[in-house]
Design a protein around this motif. Structure first.
Motif, mmCIF file in Angstrom:
data_model
loop_
_atom_site.group_PDB
_atom_site.id
_atom_site.type_symbol
_atom_site.label_atom_id
_atom_site.label_comp_id
_atom_site.label_asym_id
_atom_site.label_seq_id
_atom_site.Cartn_x
_atom_site.Cartn_y
_atom_site.Cartn_z
ATOM 1 N N LEU A 103 -13.619 11.242 -81.272
ATOM 2 C CA LEU A 103 -14.328 10.620 -79.997
ATOM 3 C C LEU A 103 -13.634 9.162 -79.902
ATOM 4 O O LEU A 103 -13.549 8.918 -78.670
ATOM 5 C CB LEU A 103 -15.619 10.402 -80.532
ATOM 6 C CG LEU A 103 -16.563 11.865 -79.948
ATOM 7 C CD1 LEU A 103 -18.169 11.142 -80.405
ATOM 8 C CD2 LEU A 103 -16.757 11.899 -78.374
ATOM 9 N N LEU A 104 -13.246 8.652 -80.847
ATOM 10 C CA LEU A 104 -12.690 7.238 -80.608
ATOM 11 C C LEU A 104 -11.387 7.256 -80.177
ATOM 12 O O LEU A 104 -10.890 6.520 -79.152
ATOM 13 C CB LEU A 104 -12.777 6.637 -82.092
ATOM 14 C CG LEU A 104 -12.313 5.078 -82.129
ATOM 15 C CD1 LEU A 104 -13.424 4.269 -81.224
ATOM 16 C CD2 LEU A 104 -12.171 4.468 -83.573
ATOM 17 N N GLN A 105 -10.501 8.359 -80.405
ATOM 18 C CA GLN A 105 -9.318 8.513 -79.696
ATOM 19 C C GLN A 105 -9.454 8.649 -78.316
ATOM 20 O O GLN A 105 -8.689 8.185 -77.448
ATOM 21 C CB GLN A 105 -8.368 9.884 -80.298
ATOM 22 C CG GLN A 105 -8.015 9.663 -81.831
ATOM 23 C CD GLN A 105 -7.359 11.112 -82.297
ATOM 24 O OE1 GLN A 105 -7.513 11.176 -83.551
ATOM 25 N NE2 GLN A 105 -6.790 11.649 -81.614
ATOM 26 N N HIS A 106 -10.568 9.535 -78.034
ATOM 27 C CA HIS A 106 -10.826 9.634 -76.690
ATOM 28 C C HIS A 106 -11.047 8.520 -75.767
ATOM 29 O O HIS A 106 -10.690 8.291 -74.534
ATOM 30 C CB HIS A 106 -11.895 10.954 -76.512
ATOM 31 C CG HIS A 106 -12.363 11.061 -75.129
ATOM 32 N ND1 HIS A 106 -11.479 11.593 -74.048
ATOM 33 C CD2 HIS A 106 -13.728 10.681 -74.411
ATOM 34 C CE1 HIS A 106 -12.347 11.819 -73.102
ATOM 35 N NE2 HIS A 106 -13.612 11.075 -73.196
ATOM 36 N N VAL A 107 -12.220 7.857 -76.342
ATOM 37 C CA VAL A 107 -12.637 6.657 -75.853
ATOM 38 C C VAL A 107 -11.533 5.355 -75.745
ATOM 39 O O VAL A 107 -11.294 4.776 -74.574
ATOM 40 C CB VAL A 107 -13.926 5.960 -76.611
ATOM 41 C CG1 VAL A 107 -14.102 4.618 -76.230
ATOM 42 C CG2 VAL A 107 -15.011 6.899 -76.472
ATOM 43 N N PRO A 133 -21.562 19.380 -76.941
ATOM 44 C CA PRO A 133 -20.639 19.566 -77.952
ATOM 45 C C PRO A 133 -19.274 18.762 -77.533
ATOM 46 O O PRO A 133 -19.358 18.119 -76.528
ATOM 47 C CB PRO A 133 -19.849 21.186 -77.070
ATOM 48 C CG PRO A 133 -21.245 21.552 -76.569
ATOM 49 C CD PRO A 133 -21.896 20.544 -76.036
ATOM 50 N N LEU A 134 -18.598 18.458 -78.587
ATOM 51 C CA LEU A 134 -17.377 17.479 -78.448
ATOM 52 C C LEU A 134 -16.595 17.761 -77.432
ATOM 53 O O LEU A 134 -16.197 16.872 -76.685
ATOM 54 C CB LEU A 134 -16.747 17.383 -79.912
ATOM 55 C CG LEU A 134 -15.412 16.713 -79.841
ATOM 56 C CD1 LEU A 134 -15.847 15.243 -79.932
ATOM 57 C CD2 LEU A 134 -14.638 16.908 -81.308
ATOM 58 N N ASN A 142 -3.562 22.697 -73.390
ATOM 59 C CA ASN A 142 -4.508 21.867 -73.425
ATOM 60 C C ASN A 142 -5.465 22.591 -72.049
ATOM 61 O O ASN A 142 -4.937 22.817 -71.065
ATOM 62 C CB ASN A 142 -4.297 20.548 -73.035
ATOM 63 C CG ASN A 142 -3.881 19.854 -74.562
ATOM 64 O OD1 ASN A 142 -4.307 20.088 -75.620
ATOM 65 N ND2 ASN A 142 -2.814 19.161 -74.160
ATOM 66 N N PHE A 143 -6.797 22.664 -72.479
ATOM 67 C CA PHE A 143 -7.625 23.164 -71.425
ATOM 68 C C PHE A 143 -8.958 22.150 -71.038
ATOM 69 O O PHE A 143 -9.270 21.548 -71.990
ATOM 70 C CB PHE A 143 -8.267 24.710 -71.943
ATOM 71 C CG PHE A 143 -7.344 25.705 -71.529
ATOM 72 C CD1 PHE A 143 -7.271 26.662 -70.530
ATOM 73 C CD2 PHE A 143 -6.604 25.949 -72.640
ATOM 74 C CE1 PHE A 143 -6.635 27.572 -70.550
ATOM 75 C CE2 PHE A 143 -5.642 27.123 -72.672
ATOM 76 C CZ PHE A 143 -5.528 27.747 -71.489
ATOM 77 N N TYR A 144 -9.065 22.002 -69.675
ATOM 78 C CA TYR A 144 -10.213 21.190 -69.308
ATOM 79 C C TYR A 144 -11.320 22.016 -69.522
ATOM 80 O O TYR A 144 -11.677 23.171 -68.956
ATOM 81 C CB TYR A 144 -10.181 20.860 -67.867
ATOM 82 C CG TYR A 144 -11.354 19.799 -67.402
ATOM 83 C CD1 TYR A 144 -11.420 18.758 -67.461
ATOM 84 C CD2 TYR A 144 -12.236 20.718 -66.624
ATOM 85 C CE1 TYR A 144 -12.436 17.890 -67.090
ATOM 86 C CE2 TYR A 144 -13.441 20.127 -66.290
ATOM 87 C CZ TYR A 144 -13.497 18.681 -66.446
ATOM 88 O OH TYR A 144 -14.726 18.149 -65.824
ATOM 89 N N VAL A 145 -12.519 21.488 -70.126
ATOM 90 C CA VAL A 145 -13.897 22.165 -70.194
ATOM 91 C C VAL A 145 -14.764 21.368 -69.641
ATOM 92 O O VAL A 145 -14.734 19.826 -70.120
ATOM 93 C CB VAL A 145 -14.039 22.663 -71.617
ATOM 94 C CG1 VAL A 145 -12.976 23.896 -72.011
ATOM 95 C CG2 VAL A 145 -13.730 21.601 -72.613
ATOM 96 N N THR A 179 -15.245 15.128 -74.423
ATOM 97 C CA THR A 179 -13.835 14.757 -74.356
ATOM 98 C C THR A 179 -13.305 15.303 -73.080
ATOM 99 O O THR A 179 -11.958 15.070 -72.689
ATOM 100 C CB THR A 179 -13.288 14.991 -75.541
ATOM 101 O OG1 THR A 179 -13.148 16.525 -75.876
ATOM 102 C CG2 THR A 179 -13.752 14.258 -76.793
ATOM 103 N N ASN A 180 -14.054 16.687 -72.551
ATOM 104 C CA ASN A 180 -13.421 17.684 -71.687
ATOM 105 C C ASN A 180 -12.072 18.137 -71.920
ATOM 106 O O ASN A 180 -11.103 18.382 -71.183
ATOM 107 C CB ASN A 180 -13.262 16.782 -70.262
ATOM 108 C CG ASN A 180 -14.472 16.349 -69.579
ATOM 109 O OD1 ASN A 180 -14.977 15.240 -69.441
ATOM 110 N ND2 ASN A 180 -15.396 17.113 -69.572
ATOM 111 N N THR A 181 -11.791 18.497 -73.160
ATOM 112 C CA THR A 181 -10.645 18.850 -73.778
ATOM 113 C C THR A 181 -10.739 19.873 -74.574
ATOM 114 O O THR A 181 -11.822 19.836 -75.507
ATOM 115 C CB THR A 181 -9.602 17.897 -73.886
ATOM 116 O OG1 THR A 181 -8.307 18.534 -74.287
ATOM 117 C CG2 THR A 181 -9.723 17.146 -75.102
#
Length: 283
Positions: A29-33, A69-70, A83-86, A74-76
């Motif tokens: 999550l921190l990587q994403h932010v 869900p994580l 890599n998929f957008y979810v 992060t939408n990934t």
């Protein structure tokens, strides 16, 4: 707060709420932010995090605690090295489904210019992986949800295979041209028993119910798919479906009752659970 301090705070928050793998999820999550890699998080752990990013991070930690869900936050999600957008409109692709894709790839490589149908495509993960790894395949992908198809088309475009896949909104075979005959039909349909869904982890329950609910006995979609599939298949073509770990006997029985399929077999996943059933149309 420094990167190290806020990461520790996030980890403690998740751990206190008994979230699985709290340290890993807090870091992701921190990587994403912060839009940083794992390595950067480690190297620059004494750097200060600005207040806005700090608040955003804690907000996302709280979303995770509430059951989102994580991958939706992060939408990934990674699948088959892509890599998929979810988002909330699609099932999150699982590593188990890679077993299904790998088996279809193996079958398809023995067919010349295979025509493949992916039913219940969701995020498009199966169809896109097949399009990526099969040079001369023509692929159709259907879903009943127009919102899921929007995600699938985005993923196909992002992975440079949009021109190789024909996406269409369809309730299983309802909108498929009966004159098209497929070399392979593949599906990861909803297969969880309706009553079981409410016992699953909060994050799974927050995925689209339409992609989870397989009816009272979890077999509703297998009956529909298996009962209609042969009308759209070439002779000697293959039907490949993902199954729940305890559904092998039931799904094989449904196939056998149709009396149109042969060479039925099951593949296990990496944990030794029955995961994929394959059957051939013909004598």
């Amino acid at each position: 707060m420094t990167i190290k301090e806020i990461l520790n705070k996030g980890t403690i928050m998740l751990k206190s709420d008994k979230i699985d793998n709290p340290k890993q999820k807090a870091r992701l999550l921190l990587q994403h932010v912060l839009k940083m890699t794992r390595e950067q998080i480690i190297i620059y752990d004494t750097n200060q995090v600005n207040k806005k990013k700090e608040q955003e991070y804690i907000s996302k930690i709280n979303e995770l605690i509430k059951g989102k869900p994580l991958q939706q936050i992060t939408n990934t999600q990674e699948f088959m090295k892509m890599n998929f957008y979810v988002n909330e409109n699609v099932l999150i692709p699982r590593p188990d489904t890679e077993i299904l894709v790998e088996e279809v790839l193996k079958i398809a490589k023995n067919k010349r210019n295979p025509v493949i149908l992916d039913l219940c495509t969701g995020s498009g993960a199966i169809a896109i992986a097949l399009a990526k790894y099969l040079e001369n395949a023509k692929i159709y992908a259907t879903d009943i949800s127009d919102k899921a198809l929007e995600v699938a088309r985005k993923n196909a475009k992002d992975n440079n295979v949009l021109e190789k896949i024909h996406f269409m909104q369809s309730d299983l075979f309802s909108e498929i041209d009966p004159d098209i005959k497929f070399d392979i039909i593949v599906s990861n349909p909803p297969y969880i028993k309706s009553e079981v869904i409410k016992t699953l982890n909060k994050d799974v329950q927050n995925e689209p119910i339409i992609a989870l609910d397989g009816g009272k006995d979890g077999l509703k979609f297998y009956r529909k798919i298996i009962g209609q599939s042969y009308e759209f298949m070439k002779y000697n073509s293959d039907l490949c479906v993902e199954i729940g770990y305890d559904q092998k006997i039931d799904v094989i029985e449904i196939i056998e009752n149709e009396k149109k399929f042969t060479n039925i077999y099951c593949k296990k996943d990496l944990y030794g659970n029955d995961r994929v059933v394959v059957a051939k149309l013909g004598d």
